[in-house]
Design an enzyme around this catalytic site. Structure first.
Site, PDB file in Angstrom:
ATOM      1  N   ARG A   8       0.825  -1.218   0.000  1.00 47.27           N
ATOM      2  CA  ARG A   8       0.000   0.000   0.000  1.00 47.27           C
ATOM      3  C   ARG A   8       0.858   1.266   0.000  1.00 47.27           C
ATOM      4  O   ARG A   8       0.402   2.327  -0.406  1.00 47.27           O
ATOM      5  CB  ARG A   8      -0.949   0.020   1.192  1.00 47.27           C
ATOM      6  CG  ARG A   8      -0.256   0.203   2.519  1.00 47.27           C
ATOM      7  CD  ARG A   8      -1.245   0.454   3.657  1.00 47.27           C
ATOM      8  NE  ARG A   8      -0.617   0.218   4.949  1.00 47.27           N
ATOM      9  CZ  ARG A   8      -1.002   0.776   6.072  1.00 47.27           C
ATOM     10  NH1 ARG A   8      -2.009   1.616   6.085  1.00 47.27           N
ATOM     11  NH2 ARG A   8      -0.403   0.498   7.201  1.00 47.27           N
ATOM     12  N   SER A  35      -5.198   5.659   5.559  1.00 45.04           N
ATOM     13  CA  SER A  35      -4.807   4.240   5.614  1.00 45.04           C
ATOM     14  C   SER A  35      -4.519   3.668   4.235  1.00 45.04           C
ATOM     15  O   SER A  35      -3.609   2.867   4.064  1.00 45.04           O
ATOM     16  CB  SER A  35      -5.919   3.406   6.251  1.00 45.04           C
ATOM     17  OG  SER A  35      -6.109   3.783   7.589  1.00 45.04           O
ATOM     18  N   GLU A  56     -19.387   2.731   0.931  1.00 47.04           N
ATOM     19  CA  GLU A  56     -18.670   2.015  -0.134  1.00 47.04           C
ATOM     20  C   GLU A  56     -19.565   1.762  -1.350  1.00 47.04           C
ATOM     21  O   GLU A  56     -19.098   1.763  -2.485  1.00 47.04           O
ATOM     22  CB  GLU A  56     -18.140   0.682   0.400  1.00 47.04           C
ATOM     23  CG  GLU A  56     -17.104   0.831   1.514  1.00 47.04           C
ATOM     24  CD  GLU A  56     -17.723   1.167   2.875  1.00 47.04           C
ATOM     25  OE1 GLU A  56     -18.948   1.014   3.036  1.00 47.04           O
ATOM     26  OE2 GLU A  56     -16.956   1.584   3.774  1.00 47.04           O
ATOM     27  N   PHE A  81     -14.505  -4.299   2.581  1.00 40.84           N
ATOM     28  CA  PHE A  81     -15.606  -3.362   2.317  1.00 40.84           C
ATOM     29  C   PHE A  81     -15.765  -3.140   0.806  1.00 40.84           C
ATOM     30  O   PHE A  81     -16.884  -3.018   0.300  1.00 40.84           O
ATOM     31  CB  PHE A  81     -15.371  -2.034   3.041  1.00 40.84           C
ATOM     32  CG  PHE A  81     -15.072  -2.204   4.512  1.00 40.84           C
ATOM     33  CD1 PHE A  81     -15.757  -3.147   5.266  1.00 40.84           C
ATOM     34  CD2 PHE A  81     -14.098  -1.440   5.140  1.00 40.84           C
ATOM     35  CE1 PHE A  81     -15.482  -3.330   6.614  1.00 40.84           C
ATOM     36  CE2 PHE A  81     -13.819  -1.614   6.496  1.00 40.84           C
ATOM     37  CZ  PHE A  81     -14.503  -2.560   7.238  1.00 40.84           C
ATOM     38  N   HIS A 107      -5.431  -3.504   3.005  1.00 40.59           N
ATOM     39  CA  HIS A 107      -5.825  -4.324   4.157  1.00 40.59           C
ATOM     40  C   HIS A 107      -6.470  -5.643   3.725  1.00 40.59           C
ATOM     41  O   HIS A 107      -7.476  -6.075   4.270  1.00 40.59           O
ATOM     42  CB  HIS A 107      -6.746  -3.527   5.095  1.00 40.59           C
ATOM     43  CG  HIS A 107      -6.044  -2.354   5.744  1.00 40.59           C
ATOM     44  ND1 HIS A 107      -5.485  -1.331   5.018  1.00 40.59           N
ATOM     45  CD2 HIS A 107      -5.810  -2.068   7.033  1.00 40.59           C
ATOM     46  CE1 HIS A 107      -4.928  -0.444   5.823  1.00 40.59           C
ATOM     47  NE2 HIS A 107      -5.103  -0.874   7.065  1.00 40.59           N
ATOM     48  N   ASP A 115      -7.364  -5.746  14.418  1.00 42.85           N
ATOM     49  CA  ASP A 115      -8.768  -5.362  14.227  1.00 42.85           C
ATOM     50  C   ASP A 115      -9.689  -6.583  14.142  1.00 42.85           C
ATOM     51  O   ASP A 115     -10.890  -6.476  14.361  1.00 42.85           O
ATOM     52  CB  ASP A 115      -8.936  -4.502  12.965  1.00 42.85           C
ATOM     53  CG  ASP A 115      -8.575  -3.047  13.233  1.00 42.85           C
ATOM     54  OD1 ASP A 115      -8.447  -2.676  14.417  1.00 42.85           O
ATOM     55  OD2 ASP A 115      -8.420  -2.293  12.256  1.00 42.85           O
ATOM     56  N   ARG A 165      -1.750  -4.209   4.387  1.00 46.06           N
ATOM     57  CA  ARG A 165      -1.363  -3.250   5.419  1.00 46.06           C
ATOM     58  C   ARG A 165       0.098  -3.480   5.809  1.00 46.06           C
ATOM     59  O   ARG A 165       0.842  -2.536   6.043  1.00 46.06           O
ATOM     60  CB  ARG A 165      -2.262  -3.459   6.634  1.00 46.06           C
ATOM     61  CG  ARG A 165      -1.860  -2.634   7.836  1.00 46.06           C
ATOM     62  CD  ARG A 165      -2.867  -2.829   8.962  1.00 46.06           C
ATOM     63  NE  ARG A 165      -2.535  -2.008  10.104  1.00 46.06           N
ATOM     64  CZ  ARG A 165      -2.036  -2.490  11.245  1.00 46.06           C
ATOM     65  NH1 ARG A 165      -1.809  -3.782  11.381  1.00 46.06           N
ATOM     66  NH2 ARG A 165      -1.757  -1.683  12.243  1.00 46.06           N
TER      67      ARG A 165
END
Lengths: 318, 273
Positions: A8, A35, A56, A81, A107, A115, A165
């Site tokens: 990322r 992020s 989204e 998402f 992610h 998470d 991530r």
């Protein structure tokens, strides 16, 4: 010391590079711009950045509208998402009309870490792979990610790119090449071939190296495009080594392992073992603990290779 | 531009004939919601919108999204009459290989901008189209027709916030507020009232009209064009099945095509001898 780089982490800079050369590049995010790293693009080109808020489904539909008007929208959020929450918007608004939308989701997998299951993405490849007109890419390191994003911007049609991530060891040079649908064959093995993607590629390379000490000749293929799958590379591997292990940070249902199984079982049946998440949700934990718990390690890959080599030995021959 | 109301009424009558002819031949499709949106689509395509059917991709064209995609027969009727494709295609609706699919598909039908059918997605797409025009300093306006039952979908309200947040004033939405959805009245199935207050509170300029009064539709679309800094929602009170007495306000005509007998009776009512 191996250089570490997040897939990322290159995204924001590549977006700026693309946006500098082409005014049609627009970027959408769903309240995760720092992020996903799209915040870099926002800073440079605020008029072409659209924060859609935590929505989204609306983001995917809006991206389709931009594409219909000739723009090249990049839509970013976390992988679960982008693919889960907004799946049907991706299906109808983007894939059905073959809209030129690039979904770059960060992610992916379980390396989201602490998470937990709500934010892990272990079904995204299955969800995107099943859609007609979709291209599905999982880069194996930061530099391949950069190359893939640039190629996706030039390609006309929907593309899903899964980024992570976590930082991974760098495998390729900074100016590495990327071609959609073309596997990177690192080595050809006589005893087995490991076909992997994402962060499992560097583990597979290490596993193959260590298996040499056990007297095994093991090939490694980076299958960074899951769709369209490089069928020739899969069939060559099946013919050359007669046994295949797949390794991915995804459910063993519907992802790379399934794609490879579909191809070899119909064309060149050979023993296969899929390394991945065994039909379970993730838990909270550090990335290292999670990878170990779910069996996404070099050791698991090595065990799988031994397993398929053994299966080869007991195959009934005609 | 002065609107020729009588001429538009005549076109709307022809569009209703076309819709019913398509539907009776395909023996499947959505009759009620196509007829309720007919007058709105007629005024859009034969009075308000700027487009060139011979050059469907003309860069400065106004754009239309039928978010309630099951009203496709009405869209195909206006596109065909506007000259986007030959009228012979009307006979192919919903048949294998036709350019007129069950729901609008931009990949196969000239003049269709996006794919709709699964409800709730059109306003987001319209926002993207309108923001693109703004980025490119194009004069194009974007029109989107939503169904009232469709606004049960959460994505509509996500998109409604986006339109207001980004002050998308080159966008005009029209709600085909016929009061019925598949399983019954909106009131029974899922109450959407107070609809005017809802859209106002979401930051929209709201105009309320009779959606079968051609002059009122003309005036509302002209007013919308003058509104700056916010999107406009025209709440058009309509009658499902409008134009065919025995279909009006009947839930049963939501998702079925007319029978041959019903078709003949409808044609008589529409003055076809």
């Amino acid at each position: 010391m191996t250089k570490m780089l997040g897939t990322r982490d290159v995204y924001g800079d590549v977006l700026i590079e693309l946006g500098t050369g082409n005014r049609d590049i627009v970027v959408l995010d769903a309240d995760l711009a720092s992020s996903t790293r799209t915040a870099k693009f926002k800073k440079k080109f605020p008029d072409r950045f659209f924060n859609m808020g935590v929505s989204e489904q609306d983001m995917m539909g809006t991206a389709a509208g931009f594409a219909s008007a000739g723009k090249i929208p990049f839509a970013s959020t976390f992988a679960i998402f982008a693919t889960g929450r907004a799946w049907e918007q991706v299906r109808q608004s983007i894939c059905l009309p073959k809209m030129n939308v690039k979904i770059v989701a960060t992610h992916g997998g379980i390396t989201v870490g602490e998470d937990g299951a709500s934010h892990h993405s272990t079904e995204d490849i299955a969800l995107m792979r099943v859609l007609p007109n979709m291209t599905v890419i999982i880069p194996a390191d930061g530099y391949e990610a950069g190359a893939a994003i640039k190629v996706a911007a030039k390609y006309r049609g929907p593309v899903f790119i899964r980024l992570s991530r976590e930082k991974f060891p760098v495998i390729y040079p900074e100016n590495c090449e990327f071609e959609i649908g073309k596997a990177k064959v690192h080595s050809i093995g006589e005893d087995a071939t490991i076909i992997s993607c994402g962060l499992m590629v560097h583990m597979s390379l290490e596993a193959a190296e260590e298996l040499k000490r056990d007297g095994l000749s093991v090939g490694v293929i980076n299958m960074s495009t899951i769709k369209p799958l490089d069928i020739d590379a899969v069939l060559d591997a099946a013919r050359n080594s007669g046994a295949i292990v797949t390794a991915e940070e995804h459910s063993i249902i519907g992802g790379l392992g399934s794609a490879v199984a579909e191809v070899i079982s119909e064309n060149e049946p050979v023993p296969l073992k899929r390394v991945g998440i065994n039909d379970k949700f993730g838990m909270s934990g550090s990335t290292a603990d999670l990878l170990k718990h779910y069996g996404l390690t070099k050791e698991t890959v090595k065990e799988a290779v031994h397993h398929v080599v053994k299966m080869k030995g007991i195959r009934v021959r005609d | 531009m002065e609107a020729d109301i009588e001429k538009l009424k005549n076109i709307a009558r022809q569009i209703r004939i076309d819709i019913l002819t398509m539907l009776v031949e395909s023996n499947s499709g959505h009759t009620g919601g196509s007829l309720s949106a007919t007058d709105i689509l007629t005024v859009l395509y034969f009075y308000k919108m700027r487009y060139d059917p011979k050059n469907p991709k003309w860069e400065d064209r106004d754009k239309f999204v039928l978010s309630k995609g099951h009203g496709a027969p009405a869209l195909y009727a206006v596109l065909g009459r506007a000259g986007y494709f030959g009228l012979e295609h009307f006979h192919t609706l919903r048949k294998l290989g036709s350019i007129l699919r069950g729901h609008p598909n931009s990949a196969v039908t000239p003049g269709v901008e996006v794919c709709t059918g699964s409800l709730g997605q059109g306003l987001s797409q319209a926002n993207g189209l309108a923001l693109s025009a703004r980025l490119d300093n194009k004069p194009a306006r974007v029109y989107v027709v939503l169904g009232d039952g469709e606004t049960d979908e959460g994505q509509v309200w996500e998109a409604a916030m986006t339109s207001a947040h980004y002050k998308i004033d080159n966008l005009c939405a029209i709600l085909d507020n016929n009061g019925l959805q598949i399983d019954g009245t909106n009131k029974e199935v899922m109450n959407i009232e107070p609809v005017v207050e809802k859209w106002k509170s979401f930051g929209w300029h709201v105009i309320e009209i009779n959606g079968h009064d051609i002059k009122a539709i003309v005036d509302a679309l002209n007013e919308a064009e003058k509104i700056k800094g916010k999107p406009t929602m025209i709440i058009a009170h309509t009658i499902k099945g409008k134009g065919v007495s025995f279909m009006e306000n009947k839930v049963e005509y939501h998702g079925v095509a007319p029978t041959r007998d019903e078709y003949e009776r409808a044609m008589k009512e529409l003055g076809v001898s």
